[in-house]
Design a protein around this motif. Structure first.
Motif, mmCIF file in Angstrom:
data_model
loop_
_atom_site.group_PDB
_atom_site.id
_atom_site.type_symbol
_atom_site.label_atom_id
_atom_site.label_comp_id
_atom_site.label_asym_id
_atom_site.label_seq_id
_atom_site.Cartn_x
_atom_site.Cartn_y
_atom_site.Cartn_z
ATOM 1 N N ILE A 124 -8.345 10.008 -3.572
ATOM 2 C CA ILE A 124 -9.170 10.654 -2.547
ATOM 3 C C ILE A 124 -9.057 12.158 -2.730
ATOM 4 N N ALA A 125 -10.180 12.845 -2.734
ATOM 5 C CA ALA A 125 -10.171 14.294 -2.919
ATOM 6 C C ALA A 125 -11.159 14.941 -1.956
ATOM 7 N N SER A 126 -11.092 16.258 -1.872
ATOM 8 C CA SER A 126 -11.852 16.971 -0.850
ATOM 9 C C SER A 126 -12.293 18.333 -1.358
ATOM 10 N N LEU A 127 -13.416 18.809 -0.838
ATOM 11 C CA LEU A 127 -13.863 20.170 -1.115
ATOM 12 C C LEU A 127 -13.441 21.139 -0.012
ATOM 13 N N ASN B 101 4.568 -4.444 -8.327
ATOM 14 C CA ASN B 101 4.521 -5.040 -6.988
ATOM 15 C C ASN B 101 3.127 -5.484 -6.562
ATOM 16 N N ASP B 102 2.163 -5.397 -7.484
ATOM 17 C CA ASP B 102 0.781 -5.747 -7.165
ATOM 18 C C ASP B 102 0.281 -4.912 -5.977
ATOM 19 N N ALA B 103 0.754 -3.672 -5.912
ATOM 20 C CA ALA B 103 0.419 -2.767 -4.810
ATOM 21 C C ALA B 103 -0.738 -1.853 -5.198
ATOM 22 N N VAL B 104 -1.265 -1.154 -4.211
ATOM 23 C CA VAL B 104 -2.311 -0.164 -4.438
ATOM 24 C C VAL B 104 -1.819 1.186 -3.945
ATOM 25 N N ILE B 105 -1.969 2.217 -4.784
ATOM 26 C CA ILE B 105 -1.635 3.592 -4.411
ATOM 27 C C ILE B 105 -2.876 4.272 -3.869
ATOM 28 N N ILE B 106 -2.764 4.847 -2.680
ATOM 29 C CA ILE B 106 -3.806 5.720 -2.139
ATOM 30 C C ILE B 106 -3.343 7.134 -2.432
ATOM 31 N N TYR B 107 -3.984 7.790 -3.371
ATOM 32 C CA TYR B 107 -3.522 9.077 -3.893
ATOM 33 C C TYR B 107 -4.401 10.204 -3.362
ATOM 34 N N ASP B 108 -3.807 11.090 -2.591
ATOM 35 C CA ASP B 108 -4.516 12.216 -1.990
ATOM 36 C C ASP B 108 -4.389 13.424 -2.913
ATOM 37 N N ALA B 109 -5.516 13.808 -3.529
ATOM 38 C CA ALA B 109 -5.538 14.939 -4.461
ATOM 39 C C ALA B 109 -6.271 16.131 -3.866
ATOM 40 N N ALA B 110 -6.180 16.298 -2.556
ATOM 41 C CA ALA B 110 -6.944 17.348 -1.881
ATOM 42 C C ALA B 110 -6.608 18.751 -2.366
ATOM 43 N N TYR B 111 -5.409 18.931 -2.931
ATOM 44 C CA TYR B 111 -4.962 20.278 -3.314
ATOM 45 C C TYR B 111 -4.827 20.440 -4.828
ATOM 46 N N ILE C 24 0.864 -1.177 0.000
ATOM 47 C CA ILE C 24 0.000 0.000 0.000
ATOM 48 C C ILE C 24 0.900 1.227 0.000
ATOM 49 N N ILE C 25 0.633 2.167 -0.897
ATOM 50 C CA ILE C 25 1.484 3.356 -1.048
ATOM 51 C C ILE C 25 0.621 4.601 -0.919
ATOM 52 N N TYR C 26 0.998 5.495 -0.027
ATOM 53 C CA TYR C 26 0.287 6.768 0.118
ATOM 54 C C TYR C 26 1.089 7.875 -0.563
ATOM 55 N N LEU C 27 0.450 8.553 -1.499
ATOM 56 C CA LEU C 27 1.052 9.703 -2.168
ATOM 57 C C LEU C 27 0.110 10.892 -2.049
ATOM 58 N N CYS C 28 0.675 12.080 -1.944
ATOM 59 C CA CYS C 28 -0.099 13.312 -1.874
ATOM 60 C C CYS C 28 0.556 14.338 -2.784
ATOM 61 N N SER C 29 -0.200 14.813 -3.788
ATOM 62 C CA SER C 29 0.358 15.793 -4.712
ATOM 63 C C SER C 29 -0.759 16.699 -5.236
ATOM 64 N N PRO C 30 -0.572 18.025 -5.100
ATOM 65 C CA PRO C 30 0.499 18.731 -4.387
ATOM 66 C C PRO C 30 0.546 18.287 -2.919
ATOM 67 N N ASN C 31 1.756 18.255 -2.411
ATOM 68 C CA ASN C 31 1.990 17.587 -1.143
ATOM 69 C C ASN C 31 1.675 18.447 0.070
#
Length: 393
Positions: free
Chosen positions: A231-234, A196-206, A167-174
């Motif tokens: 994952i994104a946010s208002l 790697n048969d992995a899953v990226i949890i990508y935070d696109a809040a910004y 499991i990989i957590y990325l946030c961009s813009p960070n």
């Protein structure tokens, strides 16, 4: 009866609780001083008018028998999900409405998404890191490995094939560093995850703060649909920090360990989440209308100008920093060789300005400091003047 002993491995206090405590103690001891907060990333501008109107209209409909609604659907109303799908399409990314799940904010989904994954998975986070990624996995008892984001790589950590992660957590813009991945850099992560048969949890809040050609979504990168959740946010896009609404995108084809992830997340939500209220979802849909997008761009421009003001001060002072361009955050190297908490105390005591010590975001944050552009304009200008007067001596 036993408690979850994984909680024993958490730091005693959440980072921002420590900041609030130290700030409150200073204010109590110095009631005559005006303290300006450029630390926690809460917004200061009100909700856009079109959003408020939609919120009121939705509430009014609940007071009329013919338009009253009870429990919302677990994945969110179709009209909101369609509006978000169209929003993705506006910057060239194809996402279907049935791949979108409405939530009460990115923080909740970032913390809860681990429910559908086994606790024996290895989690990779970039350091410095938004604390929720780490804390939620510590609570679950997962092994965590770190990819260092440092000045040498522009605070954009890249994968290392000698390290395996599930499991990989990325946030961009960070958050916290303000750095944004390029398309080529994200492609390296996508390829690594697929190998790697992995899953990226990508935070696109910004994502709404991006001003150059950096990807607004990980799904703009070829191969991401087979390995990523976004994952994104208002909260920062439209000022919903108190209103609470976000969304998570899970491609229909994303599967691991013989399970479809989209269906698995729906099953989790059906058990543990009763949805976002109808008035809030009406307000969220209004954000993505033509009028709503125009109004939120005005608010975003306000915060971007604050970021420019802070960044310009760092340039004047000759202080290294990242962010400020594609991000509401300015991540700076502490002056005079100070440590993060040392500079926090120095800035609070001598300039009455509150920021966030980089050390609170991980080992690679030692010696760095985060300022936010979400403050009031006049307060931002005053805080910058104080910082310049203090540090130019």
């Amino acid at each position: 009866m036993k408690i979850n002993r994984n909680f024993d491995h958490l730091v005693e206090n959440y980072l921002f609780a420590d900041i609030a405590s130290k700030t409150a103690a200073y204010i109590e001891a110095n009631p005559d001083k005006k303290v300006i907060r450029l630390g926690i990333g809460d917004v200061t501008l009100p909700l856009p008018p079109v959003v408020v109107d939609a919120l009121k209209k939705g509430a009014d409909e609940l007071g009329v028998k013919e338009t009253f609604r009870g429990y919302p659907s677990y994945e969110g109303y179709a009209f909101v999900r369609r509006a978000i799908a169209d929003y993705y399409g506006s910057f060239g990314v194809a996402v279907d409405a049935d791949e979108i799940f409405i939530s009460d904010g990115a923080k909740s989904d970032a913390g809860n998404i681990g429910d559908i994954f086994g606790t024996d998975n290895t989690v990779l986070v970039t350091d410095p890191v938004y604390p929720v990624y780490v804390d939620s996995n510590v609570m679950a008892g997962r092994r965590i490995v770190y990819a260092g984001a440092e000045e040498e790589n522009g605070f954009c950590a890249l994968p290392d094939d000698s390290v395996h992660a599930d499991i990989i957590y990325l946030c961009s813009p960070n958050n916290p560093t303000g750095s944004a991945y390029s398309a080529d850099e994200l492609k390296q992560w996508v390829d690594y995850a697929n190998r790697n048969d992995a899953v990226i949890i990508y935070d696109a809040a910004y994502e709404a703060f991006i001003t150059d050609d950096s990807p607004r979504s990980i799904f703009a990168v070829p191969g991401a649909r087979s390995c990523a959740i976004e994952i994104a946010s208002l909260s920062k896009t439209a000022g919903f920090t108190g209103t609470r609404c976000g969304y998570t995108v899970i491609p229909r084809e994303l599967s691991r360990d013989g399970h479809n992830i989209n269906k698995l997340w729906y099953r989790r939500q059906a058990t543990k989440f009763n949805g976002v209220s109808y008035p809030v979802q009406c307000a969220a849909a209004a954000v993505f209308s033509d009028e709503g997008l125009a109004q939120i761009r005005e608010n975003l421009a306000y915060y971007k100008e604050n970021a420019r003001i802070i960044s310009e001060a760092m340039d004047t002072l000759g202080i290294y920093y990242t962010g400020g361009k594609n991000s509401p955050y300015i991540w700076l190297r502490c002056p005079f060789g100070m440590g993060s908490w040392e500079f926090f105390d120095y800035l609070l005591t001598n300039a009455q300005v509150v920021g966030t010590p980089g050390e609170g975001f991980g080992a690679c944050g030692k010696g760095y400091f985060r300022l936010t552009s979400f403050g009031d304009r006049d307060n931002t200008i005053e805080a910058v003047d104080r910082i310049k007067n203090l540090l130019k001596r």
